[in-house]
Design an enzyme around this catalytic site. Structure first.
Site, PDB file in Angstrom:
ATOM      1  CE  LYS A  86      -3.700   0.119   2.642  1.00  0.00           C
ATOM      2  NZ  LYS A  86      -4.482   0.042   3.913  1.00  0.00           N
TER       3      LYS A  86
HETATM    4  O1  G3P Z   1      -6.598   1.903   5.494  1.00  0.00           O
HETATM    5  C1  G3P Z   1      -7.501   2.953   5.568  1.00  0.00           C
HETATM    6  C2  G3P Z   1      -8.794   2.621   6.231  1.00  0.00           C
HETATM    7  O2  G3P Z   1      -8.664   1.418   6.891  1.00  0.00           O
HETATM    8  C3  G3P Z   1      -9.222   3.703   7.153  1.00  0.00           C
HETATM    9  O3  G3P Z   1     -10.293   3.291   7.912  1.00  0.00           O
HETATM   10  O4  G3P Z   1     -11.902   3.441   9.766  1.00  0.00           O
HETATM   11  O5  G3P Z   1      -9.610   4.425  10.037  1.00  0.00           O
HETATM   12  O6  G3P Z   1     -11.270   5.523   8.553  1.00  0.00           O
HETATM   13  P1  G3P Z   1     -10.796   4.232   9.133  1.00  0.00           P
END
Ligand code: G3P
Length: 226
Positions: A86
């Site tokens: 990533k």
């Molecule tokens: O990798 C990015 C994604 O997992 C972000 O998720 O829930 O932290 O906004 P969140």
């Protein structure tokens, strides 16, 4: 649409794999920090559990292109050459994507808030672009619509890339993207469990069991009734 687990707690991953038809695991530095374990310890355990061919996505942490590439090489060395690296969709990241793609790496472009970031990432060689649905919603825009635009941009430009939508807070966001047929979505265990956590479902099943027990006796099921 592939459904991927966005988490690094091995017990949760095992539980979800046992019951749900999932297609891999994604992580990011925050998710690794939440596991409280050494990054490669937990990642190797995940890799061993899901298998060498399964999709595992691991993020570089470096800020500039050369260091991102070194992060990527270490990730591949520890977790397998096929591991999706990533890479943040920023200037340095686009360059790293192009150079890593030339080596044959699997790339997931991350930290995507705008369709143009995804377009550039796909042109730079990313196989997946990860828009952050809920974080976009929280900025006052519509994360699902942006992910749909990205899906259309890829198809309309014959780009060999798919949307891997991330950052979900509810099942409706996932449903709308499944209906649209995007490539993949990654969600936390809580959101995955919420897909079937519903009082109406539980109540319907309990009524079936109660009715059958009236007919055949308490605790009896189809295997042991006369
Ligand atoms: O990798 C990015 C994604 O997992 C972000 O998720 O829930 O932290 O906004 P969140």
């Amino acid at each position: 649409m592939k459904l991927i687990i966005d988490d690094a707690h091995i017990e949760q991953i095992k539980r979800i794999y046992k019951y749900y038809p999932v297609d891999g695991v994604t992580t990011n530095p925050t998710i690794l920090a939440a596991s409280g374990r050494k990054p490669y310890d937990v990642l190797k355990e995940i890799r061993e559990f899901i298998g060498a061919d399964a999709e595992l996505h691991v993020q570089v942490v470096a800020k500039n292109c050369d260091d991102m590439i070194e992060d990527a090489h270490r990730i591949q060395k520890e977790l397998g050459k096929n591991t999706f690296v990533k890479i943040p969709s920023i200037e340095e990241g686009f360059r790293a994507m192009r150079l890593l793609k030339a080596e044959g790496a699997n790339i997931t472009a991350t930290a995507i808030y705008t369709p143009m970031q995804a377009f550039l990432a796909a042109k730079a060689g990313a196989s997946y672009a990860a828009p952050y649905i809920n974080r976009i919603d929280n900025m006052g825009y519509d994360g699902v619509t942006i992910a749909q635009h990205i899906h259309d941009i890829f198809k309309n430009n014959n780009l060999n890339a798919n949307v891997l939508a991330a950052s979900f807070k509810n099942s409706q966001q996932l449903l709308e993207l499944a209906e649209y047929g995007i490539g993949a979505a990654t969600a936390s265990p809580d959101v995955i469990f919420s897909l079937v956590k519903n009082d109406a479902i539980t109540s319907a099943i309990n009524v079936f069991i109660r009715d059958f027990e009236k007919l055949c006796g308490e605790g009896k099921t189809m295997k042991d009734c006369e």
